[in-house]
Design an enzyme around this catalytic site. Structure first.
Site, short mmCIF file in Angstrom:
data_model
loop_
_atom_site.label_atom_id
_atom_site.label_comp_id
_atom_site.label_asym_id
_atom_site.label_seq_id
_atom_site.Cartn_x
_atom_site.Cartn_y
_atom_site.Cartn_z
N ARG A 1 2.67 1.83 -3.29
CA ARG A 1 1.77 2.35 -4.33
C ARG A 1 1.35 3.79 -4.04
O ARG A 1 1.21 4.60 -4.95
CB ARG A 1 0.53 1.45 -4.43
CG ARG A 1 -0.54 1.94 -5.40
CD ARG A 1 -0.02 2.05 -6.81
NE ARG A 1 -1.05 2.49 -7.72
CZ ARG A 1 -1.45 3.76 -7.86
NH1 ARG A 1 -0.89 4.72 -7.14
NH2 ARG A 1 -2.41 4.07 -8.72
N GLU A 2 1.16 4.10 -2.78
CA GLU A 2 0.64 5.42 -2.42
C GLU A 2 1.68 6.53 -2.55
O GLU A 2 1.38 7.61 -3.05
CB GLU A 2 0.11 5.40 -0.98
CG GLU A 2 -1.17 4.60 -0.80
CD GLU A 2 -2.39 5.33 -1.35
OE1 GLU A 2 -2.27 6.49 -1.75
OE2 GLU A 2 -3.48 4.72 -1.37
N SER A 3 2.90 6.29 -2.08
CA SER A 3 3.86 7.40 -1.96
C SER A 3 5.27 7.08 -2.42
O SER A 3 6.13 7.96 -2.40
CB SER A 3 3.94 7.85 -0.50
OG SER A 3 4.59 6.85 0.29
N TYR B 1 -5.16 0.29 -9.25
CA TYR B 1 -4.63 0.32 -7.89
C TYR B 1 -4.62 -1.09 -7.28
O TYR B 1 -3.60 -1.53 -6.72
CB TYR B 1 -5.50 1.25 -7.05
CG TYR B 1 -5.03 1.45 -5.63
CD1 TYR B 1 -4.15 2.47 -5.31
CD2 TYR B 1 -5.52 0.65 -4.59
CE1 TYR B 1 -3.73 2.67 -4.00
CE2 TYR B 1 -5.11 0.85 -3.29
CZ TYR B 1 -4.21 1.86 -2.99
OH TYR B 1 -3.81 2.05 -1.69
N ILE C 1 0.84 -1.20 0.00
CA ILE C 1 0.00 0.00 0.00
C ILE C 1 0.88 1.25 0.00
O ILE C 1 0.68 2.18 -0.79
CB ILE C 1 -0.95 0.01 1.22
CG1 ILE C 1 -2.00 -1.12 1.10
CG2 ILE C 1 -1.61 1.38 1.38
CD1 ILE C 1 -3.11 -0.86 0.12
#
Length: 630
Positions: A495-497, A598, A492
């Site tokens: 993928r997010e940051s 995502y 997560i």
């Protein structure tokens, strides 16, 4: 690169930055911060003395700080030298912009023109053209450069007004250019300009501005035939714009309106095809009964990635295996299309052909490769390669002023400045130098720069750099505390940051795991500010706790929880079928492309991290057996 280095002392300092020896980073940066304050103080004598004594990679930024704040005429020699030396680097523009603004205040027109460089700053650009006219430049050569400044979707600065008046007086403001700008403004720009542009249109066309304004505010206005009286080419442009928006809001009204307009409007073939494309994309994403009809109306050469995705999704929802085979067979396929073609062949009983395609795909390191391997009960193929960088190249990059400046800013936690210098460094480097820079950034735990740089040069096999074990103790501690798989929380965050603790999004999410302050406050049972979300410890604690919360909401289903992390649980709940649907079929039919991609990315990343943690099983083996339902 030696051009920028000044003296033996600076060479020693550079060595200390590279090796971490000789001088402490804290002491070095304290000297820079103190010098920067002196530069901004305005005491020229003290500034010059401080600058002469400073030996630091960010010394040019001390000069920049002084020259930007004090762009006086008596500083022109220093400004000229600075701009000549640092032209094209992140250092130059602020000084040039400040210098030009001061020259404009002083009405130094010739000097302004001498120092002007092309820029996106419309005010400075207009001043440059105005001054050229004032000093006798040929008006035709200057005024033709004004047109692209006027035909834009927004208001321009007041500095452009007199220039626009001269441009208009010379006959450059034609009805065609007014219509061109009106179209830009109405469709994607500053709609408050429409009443002004209406006055610039010929009287008989001014009603078109009112039409555009109405359709911009409410696309259903395009459905009212009574609004359109002359059935002209320009009216048809407004109809097309409106219906392409309306199809996403009220598909049935848009379909009825199109049929009626088609009888009267002089639509071009290009306009019709653009409508077919928008209608097909919208209707397929909404699983509308008319989707197949409109998908088939779009010319095959316009079937881009998005349209192919929805054509595929439409066929999957109908279990139209022959249709999938007919659509994709004997074509160059991406991994998604290859997977579903193999799936469709299997459903048709063509086991040998299907298995051969799955075998080839199982060698790929991505979501579909892992799925294919799971269907064949094979381990995943990561195709990992160690990074190999020539020591001489690495040493050269490590001594480059751009790298040293980026590193210093990173250590000072001035991340925007660090990013500018890093981008300049990699954009002016060879591929081998970029690879060396990525390795150096990895060694200083600047993970997002590593990931972005390796993607830029398409070096995807260096998994230890692309999937770092960043903040390992924090992820392990808080994943365990939340009773969730650490590979999931890592995936997560990746993928997010890309593990940037200061990441922020246009949606207002912050930090490593990209949390909204409202979400963080709810999970924390107490108010959390945006600033606090930049703290990795707090962000990871709340992010993993949020995953735990979503997993519980999703009745233990981590796939649904993953989609909910991106799109919100209540939205995802509306996508859940009453009857169980295979995991891969459900993911492929997620209506939002962002959420669909995502989920695929997170599960591929999760598999990589799972393997990096020494666990060899293919997580997708369980996924291909999973049913998704309410």
């Amino acid at each position: 690169m030696a051009f920028f280095q000044r003296g033996l002392r600076l060479a020693v300092l550079c060595s200390s930055f590279i090796t971490g020896t000789a001088l402490s980073a804290s002491t070095i940066h304290d000297d820079f911060i103190a010098a920067e304050k002196v530069a901004k103080s305005g005491n020229k004598k003290r500034y010059q003395q401080t600058l002469s004594e400073l030996e630091h990679p960010l010394k040019p930024y001390v000069e920049m700080a002084y020259l930007e704040k004090y762009p006086y005429l008596n500083n022109e020699p220093d400004i000229k030298r600075f701009l000549d030396v640092y032209e094209g680097t992140p250092l130059s523009w602020k000084v040039r912009e400040s210098w030009l603004e001061n020259l404009a205040r002083l009405n130094k027109k010739a000097k302004f023109i001498e120092y002007f460089k092309d820029t996106s700053n419309s005010e400075l650009t207009c001043l440059n053209l105005r001054y050229q006219l004032d000093l006798g430049a040929p008006s035709a050569a200057v005024l033709k450069q004004v047109t692209p400044l006027w035909v834009v979707e927004k208001s321009q600065p007041k500095a452009c007004d007199s220039l626009f008046r001269k441009w208009q007086k010379q006959g450059y403001l034609t009805p065609e250019r007014v219509w061109q700008r009106l179209t830009l403004v109405a469709q994607k720009g500053q709609h408050s300009l429409i009443p002004y542009l209406k006055t610039q249109l010929p009287k008989q066309e001014q009603y078109l501005a009112d039409l555009y304004y109405a359709v911009r505010k409410d696309p259903s206005a395009a459905a009212g035939l009574y609004r359109f009286k002359q059935y002209t080419v320009k009216e048809s442009e407004i109809v097309v714009y409106g219906l392409k928006r309306l199809i996403w809001r009220d598909p049935d009204l848009a379909l009825r309106a199109w049929d009626k307009h088609l009888e009267k409007m002089p639509f071009s073939e290009a306009q019709k095809e653009s409508v077919y494309y928008s209608f097909a994309l919208s209707l397929a994403s909404k699983q509308h009964k008319e989707a197949k009809f409109w998908l088939n109306k779009v010319p095959k050469d316009q079937h881009d990635k998005s349209l192919k995705q929805w054509q595929l999704t439409n066929l999957l929802q109908q279990s139209d295996w022959p249709g999938i085979v007919a659509y994709f067979i004997d074509k160059e396929l991406d991994n998604s299309q290859q997977y579903w073609l193999a799936y469709a062949l299997k459903e048709q009983g063509k086991e040998a052909e299907s298995e051969a395609m799955f075998q080839a795909l199982a060698q790929k390191r991505d979501y579909y490769g892992f799925l294919a391997a799971a269907r064949l009960q094979l381990p995943v193929s990561l195709q990992e390669q160690p990074i190999v960088v020539d020591d001489a190249v690495k040493q050269s990059v490590a001594q480059a002023p751009g790298y040293l400046r980026a590193k210093a800013f990173f250590e000072l936690e001035r991340f925007t400045s660090a990013r500018r210098e890093w981008n300049y460094l990699v954009n002016t480097s060879t591929e081998e130098e970029k690879l060396a820079a990525a390795l150096l950034a990895h060694e200083m735990d600047w993970h997002d720069s590593v990931i972005i740089t390796l993607a830029q040069i398409e070096r995807y096999h260096h998994l230890d750099l692309r999937f770092p074990l960043a903040y390992e103790s924090l992820f392990e501690r808080y994943s365990k505390r939340s009773n969730i798989d650490v590979s999931w929380s890592y995936a997560i965050a990746r993928r997010e940051s890309s593990f940037s603790p200061t990441a922020s999004s246009s949606a207002g999410a912050y930090g490593l795991m990209q949390l909204l302050p409202s979400t963080a406050s709810y999970i924390n049972k107490g108010s959390i500010s945006r600033r606090k979300l930049y703290d990795p410890k707090l962000n990871i604690r709340l992010g993993t706790n949020y995953l735990k919360y979503l997993k519980r909401k999703a009745k233990g289903n981590e796939v649904v929880a993953t989609a909910s992390y991106n799109a919100g649980y209540h939205r995802v709940a509306k996508w859940l079928p009453k009857e169980g649907v295979d995991f891969d079929l459900w993911v492929e039919g997620i209506p939002y492309r962002e959420t669909r991609d995502y989920v695929k990315n997170v599960y591929a990343y999760r598999q990589v991290y799972h393997t990096r943690f020494g666990k060899n099983e293919n997580l997708f083996t369980d996924l291909v057996k999973m049913k998704i339902q309410k």
